[in-house]
Design an enzyme around this catalytic site. Structure first.
Site, PDB file in Angstrom:
ATOM      1  N   GLN A 137      39.243  34.552  45.672  1.00  0.00           N
ATOM      2  CA  GLN A 137      40.240  33.949  44.990  1.00  0.00           C
ATOM      3  C   GLN A 137      41.677  34.069  45.644  1.00  0.00           C
ATOM      4  O   GLN A 137      41.962  35.127  46.307  1.00  0.00           O
ATOM      5  CB  GLN A 137      40.546  34.753  43.619  1.00  0.00           C
ATOM      6  CG  GLN A 137      41.529  34.336  42.875  1.00  0.00           C
ATOM      7  CD  GLN A 137      43.010  35.186  42.698  1.00  0.00           C
ATOM      8  OE1 GLN A 137      42.790  36.163  42.898  1.00  0.00           O
ATOM      9  NE2 GLN A 137      44.036  34.477  42.641  1.00  0.00           N
ATOM     10  N   THR A 183      43.890  29.826  42.585  1.00  0.00           N
ATOM     11  CA  THR A 183      44.480  30.037  41.035  1.00  0.00           C
ATOM     12  C   THR A 183      45.848  29.163  41.045  1.00  0.00           C
ATOM     13  O   THR A 183      46.603  29.293  41.498  1.00  0.00           O
ATOM     14  CB  THR A 183      44.835  31.714  41.016  1.00  0.00           C
ATOM     15  OG1 THR A 183      43.468  32.397  41.208  1.00  0.00           O
ATOM     16  CG2 THR A 183      45.446  31.677  39.604  1.00  0.00           C
ATOM     17  N   LYS A 253      40.915  26.594  40.079  1.00  0.00           N
ATOM     18  CA  LYS A 253      40.754  27.661  38.907  1.00  0.00           C
ATOM     19  C   LYS A 253      42.055  27.578  38.129  1.00  0.00           C
ATOM     20  O   LYS A 253      43.120  27.756  38.349  1.00  0.00           O
ATOM     21  CB  LYS A 253      40.455  28.954  39.265  1.00  0.00           C
ATOM     22  CG  LYS A 253      40.572  30.017  38.297  1.00  0.00           C
ATOM     23  CD  LYS A 253      39.976  31.381  38.733  1.00  0.00           C
ATOM     24  CE  LYS A 253      39.925  32.565  37.371  1.00  0.00           C
ATOM     25  NZ  LYS A 253      41.364  32.926  37.000  1.00  0.00           N
ATOM     26  N   HIS A 277      42.940  31.482  32.236  1.00  0.00           N
ATOM     27  CA  HIS A 277      43.169  32.862  32.748  1.00  0.00           C
ATOM     28  C   HIS A 277      42.801  33.982  31.758  1.00  0.00           C
ATOM     29  O   HIS A 277      43.584  35.117  31.361  1.00  0.00           O
ATOM     30  CB  HIS A 277      44.605  32.928  33.292  1.00  0.00           C
ATOM     31  CG  HIS A 277      44.811  33.713  34.425  1.00  0.00           C
ATOM     32  ND1 HIS A 277      45.215  33.264  35.624  1.00  0.00           N
ATOM     33  CD2 HIS A 277      44.921  35.114  34.560  1.00  0.00           C
ATOM     34  CE1 HIS A 277      45.423  34.314  36.506  1.00  0.00           C
ATOM     35  NE2 HIS A 277      45.187  35.476  35.851  1.00  0.00           N
ATOM     36  N   ARG A 280      45.978  35.047  29.248  1.00  0.00           N
ATOM     37  CA  ARG A 280      46.776  35.830  29.886  1.00  0.00           C
ATOM     38  C   ARG A 280      47.826  34.964  30.336  1.00  0.00           C
ATOM     39  O   ARG A 280      48.801  35.789  30.802  1.00  0.00           O
ATOM     40  CB  ARG A 280      46.192  36.621  30.895  1.00  0.00           C
ATOM     41  CG  ARG A 280      45.120  37.674  30.435  1.00  0.00           C
ATOM     42  CD  ARG A 280      44.211  37.820  31.764  1.00  0.00           C
ATOM     43  NE  ARG A 280      44.827  39.154  32.405  1.00  0.00           N
ATOM     44  CZ  ARG A 280      44.808  40.434  32.217  1.00  0.00           C
ATOM     45  NH1 ARG A 280      44.340  40.714  30.907  1.00  0.00           N
ATOM     46  NH2 ARG A 280      45.447  41.255  32.859  1.00  0.00           N
ATOM     47  N   GLY A 309      36.188  32.119  30.250  1.00  0.00           N
ATOM     48  CA  GLY A 309      37.232  32.508  28.918  1.00  0.00           C
ATOM     49  C   GLY A 309      36.232  32.704  27.787  1.00  0.00           C
ATOM     50  O   GLY A 309      35.724  31.600  27.117  1.00  0.00           O
ATOM     51  N   GLY A 331      35.166  37.201  33.121  1.00  0.00           N
ATOM     52  CA  GLY A 331      35.933  38.546  33.762  1.00  0.00           C
ATOM     53  C   GLY A 331      35.961  39.734  33.324  1.00  0.00           C
ATOM     54  O   GLY A 331      35.324  40.674  33.848  1.00  0.00           O
TER      55      GLY A 331
HETATM   56  C1  FMN Z   1      42.335  42.381  33.994  1.00  0.00           C
HETATM   57  C2  FMN Z   1      42.508  40.874  34.595  1.00  0.00           C
HETATM   58  C3  FMN Z   1      42.771  40.674  35.844  1.00  0.00           C
HETATM   59  C4  FMN Z   1      42.637  39.224  36.227  1.00  0.00           C
HETATM   60  N1  FMN Z   1      43.159  39.086  37.544  1.00  0.00           N
HETATM   61  C5  FMN Z   1      42.874  37.887  38.067  1.00  0.00           C
HETATM   62  C6  FMN Z   1      43.425  37.338  39.347  1.00  0.00           C
HETATM   63  O1  FMN Z   1      43.745  38.523  40.179  1.00  0.00           O
HETATM   64  N2  FMN Z   1      43.329  36.164  39.607  1.00  0.00           N
HETATM   65  C7  FMN Z   1      42.801  35.036  38.854  1.00  0.00           C
HETATM   66  O2  FMN Z   1      42.805  34.014  39.219  1.00  0.00           O
HETATM   67  N3  FMN Z   1      42.316  35.390  37.660  1.00  0.00           N
HETATM   68  C8  FMN Z   1      42.575  36.852  37.218  1.00  0.00           C
HETATM   69  N4  FMN Z   1      41.980  36.871  35.804  1.00  0.00           N
HETATM   70  C9  FMN Z   1      41.415  35.763  35.110  1.00  0.00           C
HETATM   71  C10 FMN Z   1      40.094  35.597  35.184  1.00  0.00           C
HETATM   72  O3  FMN Z   1      39.844  35.147  36.598  1.00  0.00           O
HETATM   73  C11 FMN Z   1      39.302  34.956  34.087  1.00  0.00           C
HETATM   74  O4  FMN Z   1      39.973  33.689  34.280  1.00  0.00           O
HETATM   75  C12 FMN Z   1      39.486  35.623  32.913  1.00  0.00           C
HETATM   76  O5  FMN Z   1      38.872  36.832  32.785  1.00  0.00           O
HETATM   77  C13 FMN Z   1      38.292  34.786  31.919  1.00  0.00           C
HETATM   78  O6  FMN Z   1      38.246  35.327  30.577  1.00  0.00           O
HETATM   79  P1  FMN Z   1      37.199  36.431  30.195  1.00  0.00           P
HETATM   80  O7  FMN Z   1      37.894  37.678  30.800  1.00  0.00           O
HETATM   81  O8  FMN Z   1      37.641  36.131  28.653  1.00  0.00           O
HETATM   82  O9  FMN Z   1      35.900  36.098  30.647  1.00  0.00           O
HETATM   83  C14 FMN Z   1      42.256  38.237  35.308  1.00  0.00           C
HETATM   84  C15 FMN Z   1      41.726  38.566  34.098  1.00  0.00           C
HETATM   85  C16 FMN Z   1      41.806  39.801  33.754  1.00  0.00           C
HETATM   86  C17 FMN Z   1      41.061  40.222  32.221  1.00  0.00           C
HETATM   87  C1  LIG Z   2      51.369  41.782  41.270  1.00  0.00           C
HETATM   88  C2  LIG Z   2      49.972  42.006  40.829  1.00  0.00           C
HETATM   89  C3  LIG Z   2      49.800  41.116  39.713  1.00  0.00           C
HETATM   90  C4  LIG Z   2      48.186  41.031  39.486  1.00  0.00           C
HETATM   91  C5  LIG Z   2      47.949  39.923  38.386  1.00  0.00           C
HETATM   92  C6  LIG Z   2      46.463  39.800  38.352  1.00  0.00           C
HETATM   93  C7  LIG Z   2      46.318  38.600  37.251  1.00  0.00           C
HETATM   94  O1  LIG Z   2      46.228  37.487  37.486  1.00  0.00           O
HETATM   95  C8  LIG Z   2      46.005  39.082  35.861  1.00  0.00           C
HETATM   96  O2  LIG Z   2      45.609  38.312  35.058  1.00  0.00           O
HETATM   97  O3  LIG Z   2      46.198  39.972  35.531  1.00  0.00           O
END
Ligand code: FMN
Ligand SMILES: CCCCCCC(=O)C(=O)O
Length: 409
Positions: A137, A183, A253, A277, A280, A309, A331
């Site tokens: 990613q 992303t 993504k 995401h 989030r 998701g 995730g």
């Molecule tokens: C704790 C956490 C950290 C995440 N960090 C990233 C990230 O670093 N990069 C990114 O593209 N998406 C990130 N995501 C989004 C996930 O790739 C994904 O889209 C999401 O978790 C899907 O939803 P779900 O947790 O309900 O399966 C993060 C999600 C969570 C819960």
């Molecule tokens: C500067 C660090 C940020 C991490 C973010 C990761 C992410 O995408 C998330 O949803 O949390």
């Protein structure tokens, strides 16, 4: 009983159990960072409940004795249409972090997306030969050098690896990084109220060794320019930059609309992940499953379509496929598996007669998450009368109207 694994560790029989037990094993600020999302969590909740509006319409007497759950993603055959979305900082959930997640994904032969905010070096995450595919990613940053060195490193793990003193071209084995996941939905981070309320921070000395090797990220000042997201990014510029710097497949993504799915196709992306995401980023956007229904009629067959998701059950994977997704990711289940792994004690053998106990087994916790989803998905296929993933289609689903009436899709 052959198709059923009845007893799981620690009384975890479904992903909800895993969430409850894993969440209880985490510090409040980490738990809320992982489990919550942006603002009022409207989208976070809807991602899950959207699946409950559909009902499965099974067919019987289908001779499912040769049932096959396998499919392909990133050009590689995998065990079933499920993999891990990239999530940041797995070591906050378990000391073995992304290494444990990766080993579990490898054992199960499912794909893993590695976050560029992984707390472990990508080279160590894929330290041994693995035959399952990985995707790196990449966040779109102002700091182009950080992205370029990340791509170089991901590609070199992919192209050549020494295994048992032999140089192996991992392109042939299906191992290593096969794609970049760009992303697209983070020109800013979303407003996550839990992070403000808990004054969320990472432990002193922590690094993001893939994006900013050697930098203690806890020492940076707020808004540090070298780590800032690229708020000037546009379709043409992003595709030109990544095509110039990588031979890996490029997936987008964070696709929320038909218009952006069209643009991804027009700009030659190799795949899309319909994702908000995990609720989030922008709260109040539709559940990803509802967006899938809009995008499939225009994009199916023109570009591989994945979704993430709210996927928490094998029936959810089945429903997403029936609505036209080619592949599903999740995730948080990996995070909960890691956290559950904190309470799984494993016996490992030192010699034939002596063994020791390892207290923390993150890999086992993540394997538990995968096995639950796999068993549920396989059972769903069998009970719905589908012998292969390609047979799953919208004729196996009805939409449950608020009036209680079931309607065809
Ligand atoms: C704790 C956490 C950290 C995440 N960090 C990233 C990230 O670093 N990069 C990114 O593209 N998406 C990130 N995501 C989004 C996930 O790739 C994904 O889209 C999401 O978790 C899907 O939803 P779900 O947790 O309900 O399966 C993060 C999600 C969570 C819960
Ligand atoms: C500067 C660090 C940020 C991490 C973010 C990761 C992410 O995408 C998330 O949803 O949390």
């Amino acid at each position: 009983m052959a198709n059923r694994q009845r007893k799981y560790d620690n009384q975890v029989y479904c992903i909800k159990d895993l969430e409850i037990l894993g969440s209880a094993n985490m510090l409040k600020s980490y738990r809320e960072y992982y489990n919550e999302g942006a603002m009022d969590l409207i989208t976070l909740r809807e991602n899950e409940t959207a699946y409950d509006r559909y009902r499965i319409r099974p067919r019987v007497l289908r001779n499912i004795s040769d049932l096959d759950t396998a499919t392909t993603i990133f050009g590689t055959k995998v065990k079933f249409p499920f993999g891990f979305s990239p999530t940041a900082m797995h070591t906050l959930a378990h000391p073995e972090g992304e290494v444990a997640t990766s080993k579990a994904a490898a054992v199960a032969n499912i794909p893993m997306g590695l976050s560029n905010y992984s707390t472990i070096k990508l080279e160590d995450v894929i330290a041994e030969r693995r035959d399952n595919p990985y995707a790196m990613q990449v966040s779109l940053l102002k700091n182009k050098d950080a992205m370029i060195q990340l791509i170089r490193r991901a590609e070199s793990v992919y192209f050549s690896k020494v295994c048992s003193k032999q140089l192996i071209n991992t392109r042939d084995s299906g191992a290593g990084f096969k794609a970049l996941l760009l992303t697209l939905d983070v020109p800013y981070l979303g407003r996550r109220l839990n992070e403000f309320r808990n004054d969320f921070g990472v432990p002193k000395g922590m690094e993001y060794p893939n994006l900013f090797p050697g930098v203690d990220v806890t020492n940076l000042e707020d808004g540090q320019e070298s780590m800032a997201y690229d708020d000037c990014a546009d379709w043409a510029g992003v595709m030109e930059f990544f095509r110039k710097h990588t031979k890996l497949d490029i997936w987008g993504k964070g696709i929320y609309t038909v218009q952006d799915a069209e643009l991804a196709i027009e700009h030659g992306m190799d795949g899309i992940i319909i994702s908000n995401h995990g609720g989030r980023q922008l709260d109040s956007v539709p559940a990803s499953l509802d967006v899938l229904r809009e995008i499939v009629p225009v994009a199916k067959g023109r570009i591989p379509i994945a979704i993430d998701g709210g996927i928490r059950r094998g029936t959810d994977i089945f429903k997403a496929l029936a609505l036209g997704a080619d592949f599903c990711f999740a995730g948080r289940p990996a995070i909960w598996g890691l956290a559950v792994g904190r309470s799984i004690q494993s016996k490992i053998y030192i010699t034939l007669t002596r063994f020791t106990t390892i207290k923390y087994n993150g890999q086992k916790g993540v394997e538990l998450a995968i096995n639950l989803l796999y068993d549920e998905f396989k059972t769903t296929m069998a009970l719905a009368g589908c012998r292969s993933v390609t047979e799953i289609g919208k004729e196996y689903l009805s939409l449950l109207q608020p009036t209680g009436v079931l309607s065809k899709l």
